[in-house]
Design a protein around this motif. Structure first.
Motif, PDB file in Angstrom:
ATOM      1  N   LEU A 142       0.821  -1.212   0.000  1.00  0.00           N
ATOM      2  CA  LEU A 142       0.000   0.000   0.000  1.00  0.00           C
ATOM      3  C   LEU A 142       0.853   1.258   0.000  1.00  0.00           C
ATOM      4  CD1 LEU A 142      -2.768  -1.062   2.550  1.00  0.00           C
ATOM      5  CD2 LEU A 142      -3.070  -0.687   0.078  1.00  0.00           C
ATOM      6  N   GLU A 143       1.976   1.214   0.691  1.00  0.00           N
ATOM      7  CA  GLU A 143       2.863   2.386   0.738  1.00  0.00           C
ATOM      8  C   GLU A 143       3.447   2.703  -0.633  1.00  0.00           C
ATOM      9  OE1 GLU A 143       5.753   1.494   3.686  1.00  0.00           O
ATOM     10  OE2 GLU A 143       4.294   1.543   5.346  1.00  0.00           O
ATOM     11  N   ASN A 144       3.528   1.688  -1.477  1.00  0.00           N
ATOM     12  CA  ASN A 144       4.114   1.881  -2.798  1.00  0.00           C
ATOM     13  C   ASN A 144       3.067   2.059  -3.900  1.00  0.00           C
ATOM     14  OD1 ASN A 144       7.296   1.378  -2.737  1.00  0.00           O
ATOM     15  ND2 ASN A 144       6.319   0.086  -1.193  1.00  0.00           N
ATOM     16  N   MET A 145       1.819   2.164  -3.490  1.00  0.00           N
ATOM     17  CA  MET A 145       0.727   2.387  -4.443  1.00  0.00           C
ATOM     18  C   MET A 145       0.165   3.787  -4.255  1.00  0.00           C
ATOM     19  SD  MET A 145       0.343  -0.376  -6.248  1.00  0.00           S
ATOM     20  CE  MET A 145      -1.303  -0.174  -6.939  1.00  0.00           C
ATOM     21  N   GLU A 146      -0.381   4.325  -5.330  1.00  0.00           N
ATOM     22  CA  GLU A 146      -1.061   5.609  -5.217  1.00  0.00           C
ATOM     23  C   GLU A 146      -2.486   5.354  -4.720  1.00  0.00           C
ATOM     24  OE1 GLU A 146      -0.947   7.978  -8.690  1.00  0.00           O
ATOM     25  OE2 GLU A 146       1.236   7.960  -8.856  1.00  0.00           O
ATOM     26  N   VAL A 147      -2.725   5.653  -3.465  1.00  0.00           N
ATOM     27  CA  VAL A 147      -4.023   5.409  -2.843  1.00  0.00           C
ATOM     28  C   VAL A 147      -4.485   6.700  -2.176  1.00  0.00           C
ATOM     29  CG1 VAL A 147      -5.336   3.928  -1.290  1.00  0.00           C
ATOM     30  CG2 VAL A 147      -3.252   3.050  -2.362  1.00  0.00           C
ATOM     31  N   ASP A 148      -5.716   7.130  -2.447  1.00  0.00           N
ATOM     32  CA  ASP A 148      -6.208   8.355  -1.819  1.00  0.00           C
ATOM     33  C   ASP A 148      -6.377   8.142  -0.312  1.00  0.00           C
ATOM     34  OD1 ASP A 148      -9.295   7.912  -1.143  1.00  0.00           O
ATOM     35  OD2 ASP A 148      -8.884   6.931  -3.063  1.00  0.00           O
ATOM     36  N   VAL A 149      -6.438   9.208   0.419  1.00  0.00           N
ATOM     37  CA  VAL A 149      -6.427   9.156   1.878  1.00  0.00           C
ATOM     38  C   VAL A 149      -7.612   8.370   2.430  1.00  0.00           C
ATOM     39  CG1 VAL A 149      -6.529  10.538   3.995  1.00  0.00           C
ATOM     40  CG2 VAL A 149      -5.124  11.309   2.074  1.00  0.00           C
ATOM     41  N   ASP A 150      -8.806   8.621   1.888  1.00  0.00           N
ATOM     42  CA  ASP A 150     -10.000   7.938   2.388  1.00  0.00           C
ATOM     43  C   ASP A 150      -9.900   6.430   2.191  1.00  0.00           C
ATOM     44  OD1 ASP A 150     -11.125  10.243   3.237  1.00  0.00           O
ATOM     45  OD2 ASP A 150     -12.535  10.460   1.564  1.00  0.00           O
ATOM     46  N   THR A 151      -9.474   6.029   0.988  1.00  0.00           N
ATOM     47  CA  THR A 151      -9.369   4.597   0.702  1.00  0.00           C
ATOM     48  C   THR A 151      -8.309   3.955   1.582  1.00  0.00           C
ATOM     49  OG1 THR A 151     -10.042   4.975  -1.589  1.00  0.00           O
ATOM     50  CG2 THR A 151      -8.937   2.892  -1.101  1.00  0.00           C
ATOM     51  N   ARG A 152      -7.179   4.635   1.739  1.00  0.00           N
ATOM     52  CA  ARG A 152      -6.112   4.085   2.587  1.00  0.00           C
ATOM     53  C   ARG A 152      -6.610   3.889   4.024  1.00  0.00           C
ATOM     54  NH1 ARG A 152      -0.693   3.869   1.877  1.00  0.00           N
ATOM     55  NH2 ARG A 152      -0.827   5.237   0.057  1.00  0.00           N
ATOM     56  N   CYS A 153      -7.340   4.867   4.516  1.00  0.00           N
ATOM     57  CA  CYS A 153      -7.873   4.779   5.883  1.00  0.00           C
ATOM     58  C   CYS A 153      -8.832   3.593   6.010  1.00  0.00           C
ATOM     59  CB  CYS A 153      -8.580   6.082   6.237  1.00  0.00           C
ATOM     60  SG  CYS A 153      -9.252   6.119   7.905  1.00  0.00           S
ATOM     61  N   THR A 154      -9.688   3.431   5.014  1.00  0.00           N
ATOM     62  CA  THR A 154     -10.645   2.317   5.021  1.00  0.00           C
ATOM     63  C   THR A 154      -9.922   0.976   5.019  1.00  0.00           C
ATOM     64  OG1 THR A 154     -12.316   3.616   3.844  1.00  0.00           O
ATOM     65  CG2 THR A 154     -12.521   1.225   3.740  1.00  0.00           C
ATOM     66  N   ILE A 155      -8.940   0.843   4.123  1.00  0.00           N
ATOM     67  CA  ILE A 155      -8.202  -0.421   4.019  1.00  0.00           C
ATOM     68  C   ILE A 155      -7.472  -0.727   5.315  1.00  0.00           C
ATOM     69  CG2 ILE A 155      -6.295  -1.584   2.853  1.00  0.00           C
ATOM     70  CD1 ILE A 155      -7.093  -0.075   0.298  1.00  0.00           C
ATOM     71  N   LEU A 156      -6.847   0.285   5.896  1.00  0.00           N
ATOM     72  CA  LEU A 156      -6.085   0.065   7.135  1.00  0.00           C
ATOM     73  C   LEU A 156      -7.001  -0.363   8.275  1.00  0.00           C
ATOM     74  CD1 LEU A 156      -3.449   2.954   6.966  1.00  0.00           C
ATOM     75  CD2 LEU A 156      -3.105   0.524   6.495  1.00  0.00           C
ATOM     76  N   ASN A 157      -8.213   0.169   8.307  1.00  0.00           N
ATOM     77  CA  ASN A 157      -9.179  -0.283   9.316  1.00  0.00           C
ATOM     78  C   ASN A 157      -9.527  -1.763   9.129  1.00  0.00           C
ATOM     79  OD1 ASN A 157      -9.714   1.835  11.125  1.00  0.00           O
ATOM     80  ND2 ASN A 157     -11.028   2.867   9.642  1.00  0.00           N
ATOM     81  N   TYR A 158      -9.694  -2.159   7.874  1.00  0.00           N
ATOM     82  CA  TYR A 158      -9.987  -3.562   7.597  1.00  0.00           C
ATOM     83  C   TYR A 158      -8.817  -4.458   8.009  1.00  0.00           C
ATOM     84  CZ  TYR A 158     -13.861  -1.858   4.659  1.00  0.00           C
ATOM     85  OH  TYR A 158     -15.012  -1.257   4.203  1.00  0.00           O
ATOM     86  N   LEU A 159      -7.615  -4.037   7.642  1.00  0.00           N
ATOM     87  CA  LEU A 159      -6.442  -4.855   7.976  1.00  0.00           C
ATOM     88  C   LEU A 159      -6.214  -4.913   9.481  1.00  0.00           C
ATOM     89  CD1 LEU A 159      -3.874  -3.908   5.166  1.00  0.00           C
ATOM     90  CD2 LEU A 159      -5.509  -5.804   5.248  1.00  0.00           C
ATOM     91  N   LYS A 160      -6.595  -3.843  10.171  1.00  0.00           N
ATOM     92  CA  LYS A 160      -6.471  -3.839  11.630  1.00  0.00           C
ATOM     93  C   LYS A 160      -7.357  -4.917  12.248  1.00  0.00           C
ATOM     94  CE  LYS A 160      -6.338   0.210  13.471  1.00  0.00           C
ATOM     95  NZ  LYS A 160      -6.788   1.535  14.012  1.00  0.00           N
TER      96      LYS A 160
END
Length: 630
Positions: free
Chosen positions: A545-563
């Protein structure tokens, strides 16, 4: 639920006459499809999820919960309001085995854009709201894997008595035929499985031994004609119908690959993850009103559709049956499909030799030929009179008849004839979760894994026999914390890029009997990593994810899921199965006897409903409130 042909289904004695015809033309249909699309490249990577739901009545007056046998009406209403007036409607609805079940999917598949991860939960929530809006005031839509009192007296609304006599579809002592979807496919499947097998299906699930559980735990059944008495095992919960397996709910993901080779690679890599993700999603500890000693439904559903004869099961010498078949037709895969997987195919594979030779002579490679020849040792379970003679150039119903009733952990799906749909694989082992947040988290986790597989050409393959051992471990009580799973040590060998720290993560490994490729790991180690043992999937996904272009909202959503996945794996958060067990154990009416009463079931499902609707928090399952997608 697979192929849903319309027509007049034949009974088993008539159907079996056409078995060779259907196998013959099913292979011709497969070859026609294969030859048209084998060179197809550059299909867009698409994917979609399937969520299965139960329709539930909460009877506040009598404090009982019942399954509402109204799925057909609900389904018709949803389709009339949705896809039938708008082909681009954001949701699609399909029937499922139980007449109290429906299945919902997104209206269109998701694509390769990372921002689409931000829409999965909202689409699931839309499905729940849509279906809930057409229910009666005392009814609700529930995403639980197994209804705790399925098969207990009065578990349906309206109430029906089981029909254990010869004229019933399942002849169950517990499960009424009215609880089976009225589409002719489902009742015929149920009846023909028993007819082919030569007896009712047998499901024995170990009872959880609590302080006051009867010892030995042995049930007797007044209406039994002797078949149940012969089948039941001491200290086990006995069930006798397809509905006890196919009447459960699950969560599935299907991927379209860009080519057949990519689909075969994904099929193999994901097969290794089936037991891992199943244990992580464990959600079904209760069966027929009892607390069991397993946490997942897989073995139950496998036994519920096991149509093998006694000869095929190895209980009698082969005489009338052609093959000794080692698994139910609902089970884990038996062979890898990619060239990398060939050396790990260490399971005895029963195949139809004539079909295998036919496929080889038609130019199909050995691995794909043996896969198809293995699927085609099975008989078609349902034949429609109107669908016997087909146009093999433009139809695939005979192929799908066999393919769609081989319910394995992974399914390899050729494109439909004359379609823009590409080669697909289906990931099938997940248990459905209580909330849209959880279901979205598990789906996004699996989809992200495929992105990482493809980006870095990772290799998770281990001998398939070890994957089977992992499948058995994954179903055990609290396997996510207590189980040890075979897993590959070096997943970067031969891949195009090496992630930071990958090499150092392989130091200090203890081998498994001197094996250099895999060892036993906990799910915590597999998911979160352990220094000197394995880097961990979550750190790898975070790096991606750090090496992909991901908008802030999507990154936040994904990180919540991975958490959520991370904390389930570590044990900081409970699986659904563990949470349900603790709820029952602490219930004032529970007598430490492994029995789930109507009142316990009512209170459990009432709480589940409030949590699913967001009316009550559940920190044991989710931790602190998270930022949900709006």
């Amino acid at each position: 639920m697979g192929l849903l042909s319309q027509g007049s289904p034949l009974d088993w004695e008539e159907s079996r006459k056409y078995a060779d015809h259907i196998r013959k033309h099913g292979i011709i249909q497969f070859l026609n499809i294969y030859n048209k699309v084998k060179e197809r490249q550059k299909d867009v990577l698409k994917w979609g999820d399937e969520v299965e739901y139960m329709l539930v009545e909460l009877d506040d007056k009598d404090e009982k919960v019942r399954l509402v046998l109204n799925g057909e009406h609900v389904l018709d209403t949803l389709q009339e309001k949705g896809e039938k007036i708008n082909p681009n409607h954001p949701t699609l609805w399909r029937p499922e085995y139980g007449s109290y079940m429906i299945e919902g999917t997104p209206g269109q598949p998701y694509g390769g854009n990372m921002s689409e991860f931000n829409t999965v939960e909202s689409n699931m929530r839309k499905r729940r709201q849509e279906a809930s809006s057409v229910l009666n005031p005392n009814e609700t839509l529930c995403t639980i894997t197994a209804f705790p009192r399925l098969g207990c007296p009065g578990f349906t609304q309206p109430e029906f008595r089981p029909n254990p006599h010869k004229n019933g579809n399942s002849r169950s002592l517990f499960f009424p035929d009215e609880a089976i979807n009225r589409h002719p496919r489902f009742g015929t499947l149920t009846r023909n499985i028993c007819r082919r097998r030569g007896e009712k299906v047998v499901i024995n699930v170990p009872i959880f031994r609590d302080e006051r559980t009867a010892a030995p735990f042995v049930e007797t059944f007044p209406e039994d004609d002797g078949e149940a008495a012969r089948a039941v095992l001491p200290d086990h919960i006995y069930m006798d119908a397809m509905g006890f397996g196919m009447g459960n709910c699950c969560l599935q993901v299907t991927f379209q690959a860009c080519s057949i080779n990519e689909a075969r690679y994904l099929y193999d890599q994901l097969a290794v993850f089936c037991p891992i993700v199943m244990a992580l999603s464990a959600a079904s500890p209760f069966y027929r009103g009892y607390v069991s000693d397993i946490d997942c439904r897989w073995g139950v559903i496998s036994a519920s559709v096991d149509d093998r004869t006694q000869e095929e099961r190895g209980l009698k010498p082969l005489k009338n049956s052609k093959y000794r078949i080692f698994k139910s037709r609902y089970d884990s895969i038996d062979s890898y499909l990619s060239c990398c997987g060939e050396k790990y195919n260490d399971i005895d594979l029963t195949i139809d030799e004539e079909i295998y030779k036919q496929l080889l002579s038609a130019g199909i490679d050995k691995l794909l030929a043996q896969h198809i020849a293995h699927l085609f040792i099975r008989d078609p379970l349902i034949v429609f009179e109107e669908k016997i003679h087909l146009d093999d150039e433009n139809e695939s119903d005979h192929f799908e008849n066999i393919q769609s009733t081989n319910w394995q952990t992974m399914r390899f799906k050729p494109p439909p004839p004359n379609s823009e749909i590409g080669w697909r694989v289906e990931f099938r082992p997940m248990e459905v979760q209580l909330t849209d947040f959880e279901n979205a988290a598990y789906v996004v986790f699996v989809v992200l894994l495929t992105r990482v597989f493809l980006s870095y050409k990772l290799d998770f393959l281990i001998p398939l026999s070890k994957v089977d051992e992992n499948m058995k471990m994954a179903q055990k009580r609290n396997a996510v914390k207590e189980g040890m799973f075979y897993f590959r040590k070096d997943i970067f060998k031969g891949c195009s890029q090496v992630l930071d720290g990958a090499a150092s993560a392989q130091n200090g490994l203890e081998s498994d009997g001197g094996n250099e490729e895999y060892t036993l790991m906990s799910i915590d180690t597999i998911i979160n990593g352990k220094e000197g043992v394995f880097q961990g999937l979550i750190p790898i996904l975070n790096w991606y994810l750090e090496n992909m272009e991901v908008d802030v909202d999507t990154r936040c959503t994904i990180l919540n899921y991975l958490k959520l996945i991370k904390k389930r794996a570590s044990g900081e958060l409970m699986t659904m199965a563990k949470w349900m067990r603790e709820f029952v154990a602490k219930h004032p009416e529970y007598k430490q006897d492994s029995v789930i009463t109507d009142k316990i079931n009512y209170d459990l499902l009432k709480k589940c409903d409030r949590i699913a609707k967001g009316e009550e928090q559940c920190p044991e399952l989710f931790g602190n409130p998270v930022n949900r997608v709006e």
